[in-house]
Design an enzyme around this catalytic site. Structure first.
Site, mmCIF file in Angstrom:
data_model
loop_
_atom_site.group_PDB
_atom_site.id
_atom_site.type_symbol
_atom_site.label_atom_id
_atom_site.label_comp_id
_atom_site.label_asym_id
_atom_site.label_seq_id
_atom_site.Cartn_x
_atom_site.Cartn_y
_atom_site.Cartn_z
ATOM 1 N N CYS A 104 0.770 -1.368 -0.015
ATOM 2 C CA CYS A 104 -0.193 -0.011 0.153
ATOM 3 C C CYS A 104 0.925 1.205 -0.060
ATOM 4 O O CYS A 104 1.526 1.788 1.039
ATOM 5 C CB CYS A 104 -0.897 0.055 1.237
ATOM 6 S SG CYS A 104 -1.774 1.707 1.570
ATOM 7 N N CYS A 110 0.240 3.910 2.743
ATOM 8 C CA CYS A 110 0.615 3.299 4.006
ATOM 9 C C CYS A 110 2.217 3.535 4.338
ATOM 10 O O CYS A 110 2.584 3.868 5.320
ATOM 11 C CB CYS A 110 0.617 1.840 4.013
ATOM 12 S SG CYS A 110 -1.218 1.307 4.013
#
Length: 290
Positions: free
Chosen positions: A200, A203
């Site tokens: 991600c 993230c």
């Protein structure tokens, strides 16, 4: 040689280098020989010795198919990898049609996995953040609402009232499913629970910023990180639908949450003020967010 909580991708690449084989072969062997267990009964346990043994058995089988065989040449001309073609032919007892079917099935599996990963990335909230946004700036709480950590991880405040930074290891934790009770529900201070994944993109941006916040907070709160791929029971229980998802937890209860990158510095400040109980959340918390 069993290993708990080991990154299977890292192990696959290491075995591929050691045994001079395609990483896809080592990853398949690691997955096939993994078991579920551990203290919680939900941890994946990767057995490197068993994976090596399986890979070696496959290599012995593949060696029976000459690299220059007509069947291998036919499959490589069709665009298939030479090594994987030999592997498929070995499994298919040198039957060209069956080997081709195996290779096509493997390709479909890879495409399906890629589609799942892409869908996960597309489902993530990508929010544009102002260039001057700094989530590490913590709001100043009044003495009446400040919470003093009950452990030694808390740093002493400077004369200016700004908390003194503390060691990262005392306020930032990577949690397994079995550790949620201790690190989150029984935490003596408020918790930011960051549910993320290695693939991600947002993230990778938000995670380090939250870690810096926790260090700078002087122990006013702790950051607990959970890898959604490795700890699926947690993300399923929390009904996580996008990454990153950050939960604010106080006294063992979820008080608020947000998905994706914070929309602004003010939003992050308000979230932290609400987490500390120093101010109401704005906008108010909905039933879906608790």
């Amino acid at each position: 040689q069993q290993q708990h909580e080991t990154d299977p991708t890292e192990m696959a690449h290491r075995l591929a280098k050691d045994m001079d084989v395609d990483p896809r072969l080592t990853m398949a062997a690691i997955g096939a020989t993994a078991t579920i267990g551990g203290d919680s009964g939900t941890q994946r346990i990767f057995n490197e010795s068993a994976a090596r043994e399986m890979i070696q058995q496959e290599l012995n089988l593949i060696s029976s198919i000459p690299q220059d065989s007509p069947e291998v040449q036919t499959l490589t001309k069709e665009g298939f990898d030479a090594f994987l073609s030999r592997r498929a032919l070995a499994f298919a007892e040198n039957n060209l049609e069956d080997a081709r079917a195996i290779l096509l099935a493997d390709q479909m599996d890879e495409q399906e996995e890629e589609e799942k990963a892409t869908k996960g990335r597309e489902g993530t909230d990508f929010v544009e953040v102002k260039a001057n946004f700094d989530p590490t700036k913590l709001p100043t709480t009044s003495p009446a609402t400040n919470q003093t950590p009950s452990n030694n991880s808390a740093g002493s405040a400077n004369p200016s009232g700004i908390p003194k930074p503390v060691p990262k290891e005392s306020v930032v934790f990577e949690a397994t499913t079995a550790q949620i009770q201790e690190l989150v529900l029984e935490s003596p201070v408020p918790v930011l629970l960051d549910v993320y994944a290695d693939w991600c993109g947002p993230c990778k941006v938000l995670g380090p910023a939250l870690e810096e916040m926790a260090v700078k907070s002087g122990g006013m709160f702790r950051l607990v990180k959970v890898n959604s791929d490795n700890e699926r029971p947690v993300s399923q229980a929390l009904e996580v639908t996008a990454l990153p998802t950050v939960f604010g937890i106080r006294d063992g209860k979820i008080v608020h949450m947000f998905q994706g990158m914070p929309r602004s510095e003010d939003m992050m400040k308000n979230f932290m003020m609400g987490l500390f109980g120093a101010a109401p959340f704005s906008p108010p918390v909905t039933s879906q967010e608790t």
